[in-house]
Design an enzyme around this catalytic site. Structure first.
Site, PDB file in Angstrom:
ATOM      1  N   PRO A 192      11.655  11.246   2.359  1.00 50.63           N
ATOM      2  CA  PRO A 192      10.553  11.970   1.707  1.00 50.63           C
ATOM      3  C   PRO A 192       9.945  13.016   2.634  1.00 50.63           C
ATOM      4  O   PRO A 192       9.896  12.840   3.848  1.00 50.63           O
ATOM      5  CB  PRO A 192       9.511  10.859   1.433  1.00 50.63           C
ATOM      6  CG  PRO A 192      10.194   9.562   1.726  1.00 50.63           C
ATOM      7  CD  PRO A 192      11.292   9.864   2.683  1.00 50.63           C
ATOM      8  N   GLY A 193       9.469  14.086   1.998  1.00 55.96           N
ATOM      9  CA  GLY A 193       8.610  15.032   2.725  1.00 55.96           C
ATOM     10  C   GLY A 193       7.192  14.470   2.684  1.00 55.96           C
ATOM     11  O   GLY A 193       7.002  13.257   2.609  1.00 55.96           O
TER      12      GLY A 193
ATOM     13  N   LYS B 249      13.165   7.761  12.552  1.00 52.70           N
ATOM     14  CA  LYS B 249      13.584   8.074  11.184  1.00 52.70           C
ATOM     15  C   LYS B 249      15.002   8.645  11.147  1.00 52.70           C
ATOM     16  O   LYS B 249      15.758   8.398  10.202  1.00 52.70           O
ATOM     17  CB  LYS B 249      12.582   9.039  10.536  1.00 52.70           C
ATOM     18  CG  LYS B 249      11.198   8.404  10.319  1.00 52.70           C
ATOM     19  CD  LYS B 249      11.269   7.211   9.386  1.00 52.70           C
ATOM     20  CE  LYS B 249       9.930   6.585   9.078  1.00 52.70           C
ATOM     21  NZ  LYS B 249      10.009   5.473   8.136  1.00 52.70           N
TER      22      LYS B 249
ATOM     23  N   GLN C 260       5.886  14.268  17.159  1.00 52.65           N
ATOM     24  CA  GLN C 260       6.465  13.058  16.550  1.00 52.65           C
ATOM     25  C   GLN C 260       7.846  12.713  17.130  1.00 52.65           C
ATOM     26  O   GLN C 260       8.768  12.363  16.395  1.00 52.65           O
ATOM     27  CB  GLN C 260       6.570  13.223  15.034  1.00 52.65           C
ATOM     28  CG  GLN C 260       5.211  13.249  14.339  1.00 52.65           C
ATOM     29  CD  GLN C 260       5.310  12.984  12.849  1.00 52.65           C
ATOM     30  OE1 GLN C 260       6.152  13.560  12.173  1.00 52.65           O
ATOM     31  NE2 GLN C 260       4.439  12.119  12.335  1.00 52.65           N
TER      32      GLN C 260
ATOM     33  N   TYR D 240       8.470   9.094  16.177  1.00 49.19           N
ATOM     34  CA  TYR D 240       8.625   8.921  14.720  1.00 49.19           C
ATOM     35  C   TYR D 240       9.925   9.569  14.229  1.00 49.19           C
ATOM     36  O   TYR D 240      10.712   8.946  13.508  1.00 49.19           O
ATOM     37  CB  TYR D 240       7.415   9.530  14.023  1.00 49.19           C
ATOM     38  CG  TYR D 240       7.401   9.363  12.516  1.00 49.19           C
ATOM     39  CD1 TYR D 240       7.017   8.159  11.936  1.00 49.19           C
ATOM     40  CD2 TYR D 240       7.766  10.412  11.676  1.00 49.19           C
ATOM     41  CE1 TYR D 240       6.991   8.002  10.557  1.00 49.19           C
ATOM     42  CE2 TYR D 240       7.740  10.273  10.302  1.00 49.19           C
ATOM     43  CZ  TYR D 240       7.356   9.064   9.744  1.00 49.19           C
ATOM     44  OH  TYR D 240       7.328   8.919   8.376  1.00 49.19           O
TER      45      TYR D 240
ATOM     46  N   ARG E 140       0.858  -1.196   0.000  1.00 52.32           N
ATOM     47  CA  ARG E 140       0.000   0.000   0.000  1.00 52.32           C
ATOM     48  C   ARG E 140       0.887   1.236   0.000  1.00 52.32           C
ATOM     49  O   ARG E 140       2.065   1.169   0.346  1.00 52.32           O
ATOM     50  CB  ARG E 140      -0.862   0.039   1.273  1.00 52.32           C
ATOM     51  CG  ARG E 140      -2.025  -0.909   1.244  1.00 52.32           C
ATOM     52  CD  ARG E 140      -3.085  -0.509   2.282  1.00 52.32           C
ATOM     53  NE  ARG E 140      -2.661  -0.718   3.648  1.00 52.32           N
ATOM     54  CZ  ARG E 140      -2.604   0.245   4.574  1.00 52.32           C
ATOM     55  NH1 ARG E 140      -2.930   1.473   4.265  1.00 52.32           N
ATOM     56  NH2 ARG E 140      -2.226  -0.030   5.801  1.00 52.32           N
ATOM     57  N   GLY E 141       0.283   2.377  -0.332  1.00 51.03           N
ATOM     58  CA  GLY E 141       0.969   3.667  -0.201  1.00 51.03           C
ATOM     59  C   GLY E 141       2.269   3.734  -0.979  1.00 51.03           C
ATOM     60  O   GLY E 141       2.377   3.249  -2.115  1.00 51.03           O
ATOM     61  N   ILE E 142       3.283   4.323  -0.351  1.00 51.67           N
ATOM     62  CA  ILE E 142       4.573   4.516  -1.014  1.00 51.67           C
ATOM     63  C   ILE E 142       5.183   3.159  -1.379  1.00 51.67           C
ATOM     64  O   ILE E 142       5.751   2.980  -2.460  1.00 51.67           O
ATOM     65  CB  ILE E 142       5.536   5.301  -0.082  1.00 51.67           C
ATOM     66  CG1 ILE E 142       4.968   6.693   0.200  1.00 51.67           C
ATOM     67  CG2 ILE E 142       6.933   5.386  -0.677  1.00 51.67           C
ATOM     68  CD1 ILE E 142       5.689   7.444   1.317  1.00 51.67           C
TER      69      ILE E 142
ATOM     70  N   ILE F 280       5.194   3.161  10.869  1.00 50.90           N
ATOM     71  CA  ILE F 280       3.933   3.567  11.501  1.00 50.90           C
ATOM     72  C   ILE F 280       4.127   4.887  12.238  1.00 50.90           C
ATOM     73  O   ILE F 280       5.262   5.302  12.498  1.00 50.90           O
ATOM     74  CB  ILE F 280       3.417   2.498  12.503  1.00 50.90           C
ATOM     75  CG1 ILE F 280       4.455   2.225  13.609  1.00 50.90           C
ATOM     76  CG2 ILE F 280       3.063   1.202  11.774  1.00 50.90           C
ATOM     77  CD1 ILE F 280       3.912   1.429  14.784  1.00 50.90           C
TER      78      ILE F 280
END
Ligand SMILES: NC(=O)c1ccc[n+]([C@@H]2O[C@H](COP(=O)([O-])OP(=O)(O)OC[C@H]3O[C@@H](n4cnc5c(N)ncnc54)[C@H](OP(=O)(O)O)[C@@H]3O)[C@@H](O)[C@H]2O)c1
Length: 264
Positions: free
Chosen positions: A201-202, A163, A156, A159, A17-19, A97
């Site tokens: 990615p942005g 990252k 975040q 997150y 899914r998605g990217i 996630i």
């Protein structure tokens, strides 16, 4: 992309899914056999596998359930691909996630879940793939990190830490695999090499982002110099470029795909 990945085998986590789906499709369009791992949405994953087969022919495309935060499951995922196909050329650590909350209110379980999935998963999958790639003298590992790992983002902490961790992981693994290749006498002038790179990615126009209210989307766009969000395919094209045999001199690097957002 017109890279030639005929005969190559790719594993894309979160590849249904998605990217991740755009990445799987781009690699398949270049000739690769793609194994796409997913967390739990089997119906959607099987649909996606069937779409790939319909579009590109029967190249052994698979959708495999595997929660990457489980080290044993991740190791088995990689071993199964190698056993079945006899090779693993490309690993894309894309599964990720979010569990957003301001740091003061962030539950330890949400901190752990995001770190375990985004950073832990990328580590476990790479850890299992590297010995095989070094033994074969070729391989490509590509991490899907995030702009927010570079610049941070309110709400975040988990997150952005995961990252940012992927960027450090990329550089360390890039150095370690080159060292191992050298030790094994495999760093010849024409070696395809084992490379490890990272993409940041942005904001990308995935289903989740597209469902945001227009006002929120407009606010997002206002901080991006090109005044739009990325299309998933725009991330996928960098992956496919880095996955090519011809990209053997590019390793340990961070590739920004953000419409210029990090210039501000
Ligand atoms: N979207 C953005 O704006 C953006 C920006 C920068 C970076 N990124 C990064 O890009 C990556 C993809 O993002 P996306 O927006 O495309 O995500 P998405 O649409 O939410 O991702 C879906 C894919 O990840 C799988 N997945 C989720 N948790 C998993 C787990 N624990 N183990 C294995 N697979 C798992 C899903 O499987 P199921 O279908 O079974 O749930 C699905 O295949 C993420 O790492 C994200 O952090 C996204």
């Amino acid at each position: 992309m017109s890279e030639n990945l005929q005969g190559h085998v790719a594993l894309v986590t979160g590849g249904t899914r998605g990217i991740g789906a755009a990445i799987s499709e781009s690699l398949a369009a270049s000739g690769a056999t793609v194994v796409a791992a997913y967390a739990g949405n089997t119906e959607r994953a099987n649909q996606f596998r069937d779409q790939l087969t319909e579009k590109f022919g029967d190249h052994g495309f698979e959708a495999v359930q595997c929660k990457v935060e489980d080290p044993e499951a991740s190791h088995k995922l990689v071993q199964d691909v190698i056993e079945k196909h006899g090779r693993l050329d490309i690993v894309v650590n894309n599964a990720g996630i979010t569990r957003d909350k301001i740091a003061a209110k962030l539950d330890p379980a949400d901190w752990k879940a995001v770190l375990d999935t985004n950073l832990g998963g990328a580590f476990y999958v790479s850890q299992a793939a590297i010995p095989h790639m070094v033994e074969r003298g070729s391989g490509r590992i590509i991490m899907i990190s995030s702009l927010n790992g570079e610049i941070g983002n309110i709400g975040q902490a988990n997150y952005s830490a995961s990252k940012a961790g992927m960027i450090g992981l990329t550089k360390t693994l890039a150095k370690e695999v080159a060292f191992s290749m050298g030790k094994a006498g495999k760093l010849t002038d024409d070696s395809l090499g084992v490379t490890v790179n990272c993409i940041t990615p942005g904001y990308v126009l995935t289903e989740m982002v597209a469902a945001m209210p227009d006002k929120v989307l407009d606010n997002l766009k206002s901080v991006i110099p090109v005044r739009r969000l990325a299309r998933p395919e725009e991330v996928a094209r960098i992956v496919t470029f880095l996955a090519a045999d011809e990209s053997s001199f590019i390793t340990g690097q961070t590739w920004a795909v953000n419409g210029g957002q990090n210039m501000a």
